[in-house]
Scaffold this active site. Structure first.
Site, PDB file in Angstrom:
ATOM      1  N   TYR A 247       0.864  -1.190   0.000  1.00 10.62           N
ATOM      2  CA  TYR A 247       0.000   0.000   0.000  1.00 10.62           C
ATOM      3  C   TYR A 247       0.901   1.241   0.000  1.00 10.62           C
ATOM      4  O   TYR A 247       1.436   1.631   1.030  1.00 10.62           O
ATOM      5  CB  TYR A 247      -0.893  -0.042   1.240  1.00 10.62           C
ATOM      6  CG  TYR A 247      -2.070   0.904   1.254  1.00 10.62           C
ATOM      7  CD1 TYR A 247      -2.180   1.947   0.337  1.00 10.62           C
ATOM      8  CD2 TYR A 247      -3.084   0.759   2.184  1.00 10.62           C
ATOM      9  CE1 TYR A 247      -3.259   2.806   0.354  1.00 10.62           C
ATOM     10  CE2 TYR A 247      -4.170   1.614   2.216  1.00 10.62           C
ATOM     11  CZ  TYR A 247      -4.244   2.637   1.298  1.00 10.62           C
ATOM     12  OH  TYR A 247      -5.311   3.491   1.333  1.00 10.62           O
TER      13      TYR A 247
ATOM     14  N   LYS B  15      -2.144   5.013  -3.171  1.00  7.51           N
ATOM     15  CA  LYS B  15      -3.070   6.041  -2.702  1.00  7.51           C
ATOM     16  C   LYS B  15      -2.845   7.292  -3.549  1.00  7.51           C
ATOM     17  O   LYS B  15      -1.742   7.841  -3.576  1.00  7.51           O
ATOM     18  CB  LYS B  15      -2.781   6.322  -1.216  1.00  7.51           C
ATOM     19  CG  LYS B  15      -3.531   7.473  -0.604  1.00  7.51           C
ATOM     20  CD  LYS B  15      -5.032   7.321  -0.633  1.00  7.51           C
ATOM     21  CE  LYS B  15      -5.528   6.066   0.051  1.00  7.51           C
ATOM     22  NZ  LYS B  15      -6.981   5.877  -0.001  1.00  7.51           N
TER      23      LYS B  15
ATOM     24  N   ASP C  70      -6.255   4.675  -5.818  1.00  9.19           N
ATOM     25  CA  ASP C  70      -7.390   5.118  -4.998  1.00  9.19           C
ATOM     26  C   ASP C  70      -7.244   6.597  -4.634  1.00  9.19           C
ATOM     27  O   ASP C  70      -6.556   6.934  -3.671  1.00  9.19           O
ATOM     28  CB  ASP C  70      -7.427   4.264  -3.718  1.00  9.19           C
ATOM     29  CG  ASP C  70      -8.484   4.742  -2.732  1.00  9.19           C
ATOM     30  OD1 ASP C  70      -9.362   5.521  -3.125  1.00  9.19           O
ATOM     31  OD2 ASP C  70      -8.428   4.308  -1.563  1.00  9.19           O
ATOM     32  N   PRO C  71      -7.883   7.502  -5.391  1.00 10.40           N
ATOM     33  CA  PRO C  71      -7.758   8.927  -5.070  1.00 10.40           C
ATOM     34  C   PRO C  71      -8.787   9.428  -4.056  1.00 10.40           C
ATOM     35  O   PRO C  71      -8.892  10.641  -3.851  1.00 10.40           O
ATOM     36  CB  PRO C  71      -7.977   9.587  -6.431  1.00 10.40           C
ATOM     37  CG  PRO C  71      -8.926   8.678  -7.126  1.00 10.40           C
ATOM     38  CD  PRO C  71      -8.635   7.275  -6.635  1.00 10.40           C
TER      39      PRO C  71
ATOM     40  N   HIS D  29     -10.467  -2.999   2.856  1.00  8.54           N
ATOM     41  CA  HIS D  29      -9.936  -1.670   3.153  1.00  8.54           C
ATOM     42  C   HIS D  29      -9.133  -1.701   4.447  1.00  8.54           C
ATOM     43  O   HIS D  29      -9.349  -2.552   5.295  1.00  8.54           O
ATOM     44  CB  HIS D  29     -11.161  -0.750   3.288  1.00  8.54           C
ATOM     45  CG  HIS D  29     -10.925   0.496   4.060  1.00  8.54           C
ATOM     46  ND1 HIS D  29     -11.175   0.585   5.413  1.00  8.54           N
ATOM     47  CD2 HIS D  29     -10.492   1.720   3.675  1.00  8.54           C
ATOM     48  CE1 HIS D  29     -10.910   1.815   5.819  1.00  8.54           C
ATOM     49  NE2 HIS D  29     -10.497   2.521   4.788  1.00  8.54           N
ATOM     50  N   SER D  30      -8.220  -0.755   4.589  1.00  6.63           N
ATOM     51  CA  SER D  30      -7.545  -0.648   5.893  1.00  6.63           C
ATOM     52  C   SER D  30      -7.323   0.796   6.277  1.00  6.63           C
ATOM     53  O   SER D  30      -7.515   1.711   5.468  1.00  6.63           O
ATOM     54  CB  SER D  30      -6.205  -1.393   5.866  1.00  6.63           C
ATOM     55  OG  SER D  30      -5.126  -0.514   5.678  1.00  6.63           O
ATOM     56  N   ASN D  31      -6.941   0.967   7.510  1.00 15.25           N
ATOM     57  CA  ASN D  31      -6.485   2.244   8.059  1.00 15.25           C
ATOM     58  C   ASN D  31      -5.317   1.940   8.961  1.00 15.25           C
ATOM     59  O   ASN D  31      -5.089   0.791   9.270  1.00 15.25           O
ATOM     60  CB  ASN D  31      -7.603   2.882   8.881  1.00 15.25           C
ATOM     61  CG  ASN D  31      -8.048   4.144   8.211  1.00 15.25           C
ATOM     62  OD1 ASN D  31      -7.364   5.154   8.266  1.00 15.25           O
ATOM     63  ND2 ASN D  31      -9.168   4.088   7.552  1.00 15.25           N
TER      64      ASN D  31
ATOM     65  N   HIS E 231      -2.143  -0.949   6.231  1.00  9.94           N
ATOM     66  CA  HIS E 231      -1.207   0.141   6.532  1.00  9.94           C
ATOM     67  C   HIS E 231      -0.056  -0.366   7.410  1.00  9.94           C
ATOM     68  O   HIS E 231       0.801   0.418   7.808  1.00  9.94           O
ATOM     69  CB  HIS E 231      -1.913   1.253   7.314  1.00  9.94           C
ATOM     70  CG  HIS E 231      -2.830   2.134   6.516  1.00  9.94           C
ATOM     71  ND1 HIS E 231      -3.906   1.665   5.817  1.00  9.94           N
ATOM     72  CD2 HIS E 231      -2.838   3.484   6.340  1.00  9.94           C
ATOM     73  CE1 HIS E 231      -4.529   2.690   5.251  1.00  9.94           C
ATOM     74  NE2 HIS E 231      -3.904   3.800   5.554  1.00  9.94           N
TER      75      HIS E 231
HETATM   76  O1  GKR Z   1      -4.690   6.347   5.346  1.00 11.31           O
HETATM   77  O2  GKR Z   1      -4.972   8.239   4.334  1.00 11.31           O
HETATM   78  C1  GKR Z   1      -5.230   7.046   4.519  1.00 11.31           C
HETATM   79  C2  GKR Z   1      -6.277   6.425   3.648  1.00 11.31           C
HETATM   80  O3  GKR Z   1      -6.790   7.376   2.775  1.00 11.31           O
HETATM   81  C3  GKR Z   1      -7.353   5.812   4.473  1.00 11.31           C
HETATM   82  O4  GKR Z   1      -7.842   6.683   5.438  1.00 11.31           O
HETATM   83  C4  GKR Z   1      -8.489   5.321   3.614  1.00 11.31           C
HETATM   84  O5  GKR Z   1      -9.598   5.061   4.371  1.00 11.31           O
HETATM   85  O6  GKR Z   1      -7.035   3.502   3.043  1.00 11.31           O
HETATM   86  C5  GKR Z   1      -8.265   4.025   2.954  1.00 11.31           C
HETATM   87  C6  GKR Z   1      -8.914   3.891   1.617  1.00 11.31           C
HETATM   88  O7  GKR Z   1      -8.693   2.919   0.962  1.00 11.31           O
HETATM   89  O8  GKR Z   1      -9.710   4.745   1.234  1.00 11.31           O
HETATM   90 MG    MG Z   2     -10.121   3.376  -0.553  1.00 12.43          MG
END
Ligand code: GKR
Ligand code: MG
Length: 439
Positions: free
Chosen positions: A150, A198, A227-228, A334-336, A363
């Site tokens: 990621y 991302k 993934d924008p 999905h993750s955070n 992440h």
């Molecule tokens: O960690 O900034 C981030 C991501 O944008 C996250 O918050 C998103 O929820 O990883 C996520 C996604 O796939 O949208």
């Molecule tokens: Mg996403």
């Protein structure tokens, strides 16, 4: 078996200055570690979003949880669902993630809280029966779960503050070449076989160039996704989809290019009309079971990005897998930012979900040993996969010293919620605002 205690441990976890359309990650991400104690001496654990709101939502359940039989989760689900429906009448604007960072969406508060409790109960039940969690919810479709590299555009810095700074493993990555370097480092270290970028950070042409550079460096055997987080208009999404038709095919996807179900449906319609069937994936437009009928009927999303933390837990993930099969949808995860307990939650959920055939997001590589709260240190990847351990429950236990350190860091912090926009204004551009679509 009865629950005799609920213990909530808020922790702060160092996090590098990663960028997304939400803005900039703060020096620490917030998580909550949850423990339930049972009358037969078993402790069940789980992990969820952090900060004041997720913590308060769990705290509000204390009297409901104490005395509860961990096997009897359905009534808790019904009660929380009823509360959610009552509140939904008061909160306008549907339930999408468009304007909320994950963990701060008021409308998935109840599924989030339920998930945290359900998973701790499953961990306790697993320990009582001597069975891994994935084997309690129907058994596993796979013994190891694959995760993706990621990648994030990022500023220099490894996360943390002052004396507590982490090493900057990847350096500044704000162009295609440095993202290729980041990817190579991650793949060398963890063995990932799929790649997610991302996006929503640089001009779309630069992000197209980054995906092309990744394809050139790693070849077509590594599926690619971008993934924008809704940063693009329908027009831009279609253009990017067109320009990356080749790169995003063969197991890749285009994730949340634009906002809302109708926007996604329009992108899909226009790409299909050009003979481009790159699947659209979502964890922003489609975030709960209630979104699936409209989302499917409009063909807005072909791959659902599940997440046990807010879709309602591990059993809900298995139900989602069956639902996706019914609608002929793909399933990914999905993750955070998260720690080792969540790593295992995601692995058990994915192991038990037959439809989940994509490598899940994580992440985890962005966090370090110093912040890990599980005994024995960080969970290990083998060729990009997490193996389901032959241990009861989630298969991990807490290191209470590390937990105390995480809590100490949390207590010192001046913030109690994720606010990437504020961070962006503080460190990058004092006038920055999250504008959608930006391009
Ligand atoms: O960690 O900034 C981030 C991501 O944008 C996250 O918050 C998103 O929820 O990883 C996520 C996604 O796939 O949208
Ligand atoms: Mg996403």
């Amino acid at each position: 078996m009865r629950i005799t205690d609920l213990r909530l441990h808020p922790v702060a976890v160092a996090d590098p200055p990663l960028r997304s359309s939400y803005g900039l990650h703060a020096p620490y991400a917030l998580r909550t570690i949850v423990e339930i104690q049972t009358d037969d001496g078993i402790t069940g654990i789980s992990e969820t979003y952090g900060g004041d709101k997720p913590l308060a939502a769990l705290e509000a359940l204390r009297s409901r949880i104490i005395g509860m039989d961990p096997f009897q989760l359905t009534r808790l689900w019904m009660d929380l669902n009823q509360m959610a429906e009552a509140e939904a009448q008061e909160i306008a604007g549907g339930r999408t993630q468009t304007w909320f960072v994950p963990g701060e969406n008021p409308l998935d508060r109840h599924t989030r809280s339920f998930a945290a409790i359900e998973i701790a109960c499953l961990d306790a039940i697993g320990k009582a029966l001597g069975k891994p969690v994935c084997d309690l919810v129907g058994g596993r479709a796979r013994d190891e779960v694959s995760f993706s590299a990621y990648l994030f555009y990022k500023h220099a810095g490894g996360g943390g503050m002052g004396e507590d700074c982490r090493e900057d493993e990847y350096g500044e990555c704000l162009d295609p070449q440095s993202i290729v370097r980041q990817c190579r480092q991650m793949i060398d270290q963890y063995g990932f076989k799929e790649i997610k970028l991302k996006g929503g950070v640089l001009e779309p042409d630069q992000e197209i160039a980054t995906i092309r550079a990744l394809r050139e460096a790693f070849g077509p055997s590594y599926p690619l996704r971008i993934d924008p987080n809704c940063a693009w208009s329908v027009e831009t999404s279609v253009r990017v989809g067109r320009e990356l038709k080749e790169e995003l095919s063969n197991g890749g996807y285009l994730e949340d290019p634009t906002a809302e179900i109708d926007g996604m449906a329009e992108v899909r319609r226009r790409l299909l009309a050009e003979g481009n069937d790159t699947p659209l994936a979502s964890n922003v437009a489609t975030t709960c079971f209630a979104h699936l009928p409209e989302s499917t009927q409009k063909d807005a999303v072909q791959i659902v990005l599940s997440d046990p933390h807010y879709w309602g837990g591990i059993r809900a993930l298995v139900q989602l897998s069956h639902t996706c099969e019914m609608f002929n949808l793909g399933l990914s995860m999905h993750s955070n930012n998260h720690l080792g307990v969540s790593m295992m939650i995601m692995a058990h959920a994915a192991a038990a979900a037959p439809r989940l055939t994509y490598a899940c997001d994580t992440h985890y590589p962005w966090q370090t040993e110093k912040d890990e709260v599980i005994e024995g240190g960080r969970v290990k990847f083998h060729n990009g996969c997490i193996r389901i351990p032959d241990k009861p429950g989630l298969g991990v236990s807490l290191d209470y010293d590390q937990l105390a350190r995480g809590r100490e860091r949390y207590e010192k912090l001046p913030y109690r919620k994720r606010d990437d926009e504020a961070e962006m204004r503080k460190h990058v551009d004092p006038n920055w605002r999250r504008v959608l679509p930006r391009w």
